[in-house]
Design a protein around this motif. Sequence first.
Motif, mmCIF file in Angstrom:
data_model
loop_
_atom_site.group_PDB
_atom_site.id
_atom_site.type_symbol
_atom_site.label_atom_id
_atom_site.label_comp_id
_atom_site.label_asym_id
_atom_site.label_seq_id
_atom_site.Cartn_x
_atom_site.Cartn_y
_atom_site.Cartn_z
ATOM 1 N N GLU A 1 0.835 -1.208 0.000
ATOM 2 C CA GLU A 1 0.000 0.000 0.000
ATOM 3 C C GLU A 1 0.868 1.255 0.000
ATOM 4 O O GLU A 1 0.557 2.246 -0.682
ATOM 5 C CB GLU A 1 -0.924 -0.003 1.214
ATOM 6 N N PHE A 2 1.954 1.221 0.772
ATOM 7 C CA PHE A 2 2.834 2.390 0.828
ATOM 8 C C PHE A 2 3.510 2.638 -0.521
ATOM 9 O O PHE A 2 3.618 3.788 -0.965
ATOM 10 C CB PHE A 2 3.884 2.220 1.927
ATOM 11 N N GLU A 3 3.962 1.589 -1.152
ATOM 12 C CA GLU A 3 4.601 1.752 -2.462
ATOM 13 C C GLU A 3 3.605 2.294 -3.481
ATOM 14 O O GLU A 3 3.958 3.134 -4.313
ATOM 15 C CB GLU A 3 5.212 0.434 -2.922
ATOM 16 N N HIS A 4 2.357 1.841 -3.417
ATOM 17 C CA HIS A 4 1.323 2.390 -4.298
ATOM 18 C C HIS A 4 1.055 3.861 -3.955
ATOM 19 O O HIS A 4 0.860 4.694 -4.853
ATOM 20 C CB HIS A 4 0.024 1.586 -4.168
ATOM 21 N N PHE A 5 1.056 4.158 -2.659
ATOM 22 C CA PHE A 5 0.868 5.541 -2.212
ATOM 23 C C PHE A 5 1.921 6.460 -2.834
ATOM 24 O O PHE A 5 1.608 7.564 -3.294
ATOM 25 C CB PHE A 5 0.950 5.591 -0.684
ATOM 26 N N LEU A 6 3.159 5.992 -2.860
ATOM 27 C CA LEU A 6 4.241 6.810 -3.415
ATOM 28 C C LEU A 6 4.039 7.084 -4.909
ATOM 29 O O LEU A 6 4.530 8.091 -5.428
ATOM 30 C CB LEU A 6 5.593 6.113 -3.190
ATOM 31 N N SER A 7 3.303 6.205 -5.574
ATOM 32 C CA SER A 7 3.031 6.414 -7.004
ATOM 33 C C SER A 7 1.725 7.174 -7.224
ATOM 34 O O SER A 7 1.288 7.356 -8.360
ATOM 35 C CB SER A 7 2.988 5.069 -7.736
ATOM 36 N N GLY A 8 1.099 7.603 -6.106
ATOM 37 C CA GLY A 8 -0.114 8.412 -6.206
ATOM 38 C C GLY A 8 -1.407 7.641 -6.086
ATOM 39 O O GLY A 8 -2.494 8.208 -6.268
ATOM 40 N N ILE A 9 -1.316 6.347 -5.791
ATOM 41 C CA ILE A 9 -2.512 5.518 -5.663
ATOM 42 C C ILE A 9 -2.706 5.149 -4.200
ATOM 43 O O ILE A 9 -1.836 4.511 -3.597
ATOM 44 C CB ILE A 9 -2.380 4.231 -6.502
ATOM 45 N N TYR A 10 -3.828 5.571 -3.616
ATOM 46 C CA TYR A 10 -4.064 5.262 -2.201
ATOM 47 C C TYR A 10 -5.566 5.244 -1.920
ATOM 48 O O TYR A 10 -6.371 5.746 -2.711
ATOM 49 C CB TYR A 10 -3.369 6.279 -1.293
ATOM 50 N N ASP A 11 -5.907 4.668 -0.788
ATOM 51 C CA ASP A 11 -7.301 4.520 -0.376
ATOM 52 C C ASP A 11 -7.779 5.821 0.280
ATOM 53 O O ASP A 11 -7.397 6.130 1.408
ATOM 54 C CB ASP A 11 -7.405 3.345 0.606
ATOM 55 N N VAL B 1 0.866 15.829 3.299
ATOM 56 C CA VAL B 1 2.202 16.085 3.859
ATOM 57 C C VAL B 1 3.272 15.954 2.781
ATOM 58 O O VAL B 1 4.159 16.812 2.650
ATOM 59 C CB VAL B 1 2.503 15.113 5.026
ATOM 60 N N PHE B 2 3.204 14.894 1.984
ATOM 61 C CA PHE B 2 4.197 14.687 0.924
ATOM 62 C C PHE B 2 4.088 15.777 -0.144
ATOM 63 O O PHE B 2 5.072 16.105 -0.802
ATOM 64 C CB PHE B 2 4.018 13.297 0.296
ATOM 65 N N MET C 1 9.611 15.269 1.756
ATOM 66 C CA MET C 1 9.753 14.071 2.575
ATOM 67 C C MET C 1 10.691 13.060 1.910
ATOM 68 O O MET C 1 10.730 12.946 0.677
ATOM 69 C CB MET C 1 8.383 13.437 2.822
ATOM 70 N N ASP C 2 11.439 12.335 2.732
ATOM 71 C CA ASP C 2 12.350 11.300 2.228
ATOM 72 C C ASP C 2 11.680 9.941 2.435
ATOM 73 O O ASP C 2 11.590 9.442 3.552
ATOM 74 C CB ASP C 2 13.675 11.354 2.995
ATOM 75 N N GLU C 3 11.212 9.354 1.338
ATOM 76 C CA GLU C 3 10.460 8.101 1.430
ATOM 77 C C GLU C 3 11.283 6.962 2.008
ATOM 78 O O GLU C 3 10.751 6.007 2.580
ATOM 79 C CB GLU C 3 9.931 7.712 0.052
ATOM 80 N N GLN C 4 12.626 7.046 1.899
ATOM 81 C CA GLN C 4 13.479 5.960 2.374
ATOM 82 C C GLN C 4 13.355 5.748 3.879
ATOM 83 O O GLN C 4 13.411 4.620 4.368
ATOM 84 C CB GLN C 4 14.946 6.221 1.987
ATOM 85 N N HIS C 5 13.172 6.843 4.619
ATOM 86 C CA HIS C 5 13.049 6.707 6.068
ATOM 87 C C HIS C 5 11.758 5.977 6.444
ATOM 88 O O HIS C 5 11.712 5.259 7.450
ATOM 89 C CB HIS C 5 13.107 8.075 6.737
ATOM 90 N N PHE C 6 10.722 6.135 5.642
ATOM 91 C CA PHE C 6 9.479 5.407 5.881
ATOM 92 C C PHE C 6 9.697 3.915 5.625
ATOM 93 O O PHE C 6 9.193 3.074 6.374
ATOM 94 C CB PHE C 6 8.372 5.951 4.978
ATOM 95 N N LEU D 1 10.583 13.498 10.342
ATOM 96 C CA LEU D 1 10.024 14.779 10.789
ATOM 97 C C LEU D 1 10.902 15.981 10.452
ATOM 98 O O LEU D 1 10.406 17.113 10.422
ATOM 99 C CB LEU D 1 9.776 14.739 12.299
ATOM 100 N N LEU D 2 12.186 15.775 10.195
ATOM 101 C CA LEU D 2 13.078 16.918 9.961
ATOM 102 C C LEU D 2 12.615 17.844 8.830
ATOM 103 O O LEU D 2 12.693 19.068 8.972
ATOM 104 C CB LEU D 2 14.506 16.430 9.688
ATOM 105 N N PRO D 3 12.137 17.332 7.699
ATOM 106 C CA PRO D 3 11.672 18.256 6.645
ATOM 107 C C PRO D 3 10.484 19.111 7.081
ATOM 108 O O PRO D 3 10.222 20.152 6.467
ATOM 109 C CB PRO D 3 11.269 17.312 5.504
ATOM 110 N N ILE D 4 9.772 18.676 8.119
ATOM 111 C CA ILE D 4 8.644 19.436 8.652
ATOM 112 C C ILE D 4 9.115 20.411 9.717
ATOM 113 O O ILE D 4 8.732 21.584 9.725
ATOM 114 C CB ILE D 4 7.596 18.476 9.260
ATOM 115 N N LEU D 5 9.981 19.954 10.595
ATOM 116 C CA LEU D 5 10.391 20.737 11.764
ATOM 117 C C LEU D 5 11.559 21.683 11.487
ATOM 118 O O LEU D 5 11.691 22.705 12.154
ATOM 119 C CB LEU D 5 10.778 19.789 12.910
#
Length: 277
Positions: A67-77, A89-90, A95-100, A137-141
């Motif tokens: 689901e997360f990988e699909h989310f990164l491509s713009g497909i999510y529930d 947020v993205f 955001m750095d997807e690698q940390h997720f 959180l660093l890109p946010i904070l």
Amino acid sequence: MYDVKEAYRNCEKVIAHHSKTFYKAFSILPRDERQAVYAVYAFCRTVDDIVDEGENPATELAVFTSEFEHFLSGIYDASNPMWVALHDVFRRYEMDEQHFREMIKGQEMDITINRYETVNQLLNYCYHVASTVGLMLLPILAPKKVAALKDGAIALGLAMQVTNILRDIGEDLGRDRIYLPHDVMKAHGLTEKSLWSGKVDVPFVEVWEHLAKEAEGFYQEAFQTLNEYPIYSRIPVKSAAYLYREILTAVRSKKYHVFHKKHFVTNQMKQRILVNM
């Protein structure tokens, strides 16, 4: 279907219910940053709950990873408020997807590993399940200080996760997980049999304090970087760090009785810390 405002409100309910310390600390952020933190927390909480409470954690985590990988491509529930909020947020932050992905890997470790031989192995686990949160959180904070604050964020995550481990020893035993490294236990004469008995004796206290000193060293490393955060996020991050460190003091004040009770920092002590930090 959730709109963005409703999705963020749902994420806020998640953090308010599961972590009063983090909720109290980050609730003073500006609205956009505050909501973004709540969304990231909801993501982390979802992964954690799959592993700790799922009926078939390995399968459920594999589904979530997809689901997360699909989310990164713009497909999510869009009926899932966590994905709706995280999408916003993205869109707003770099955001750095690698940390997720690393966070998910850390949760996978909890499915396959329930004992640790060395401190370094434990810290690798702590990085994946906790330091990654700070890096998310660093890109946010602190969007202009991500590189400069990376090491401090990693150190703070290590400190907090070791603190969690020292607070939750009894709870983790209930899941047949022992995070206290075998080499440290052996050095102080603490056996697994003694742990299961719930005895607070000299070897147990020595092992507990050995790891508490590790955590305190990481807290000190992190504290040296806190003034680099922008003013709007400096106090929330400081609050979270100082309040979490106080959990160690709370456990000590209760004579290390962590087998049958989960210790928290009292509201009175929280207030004192926030005034004096």
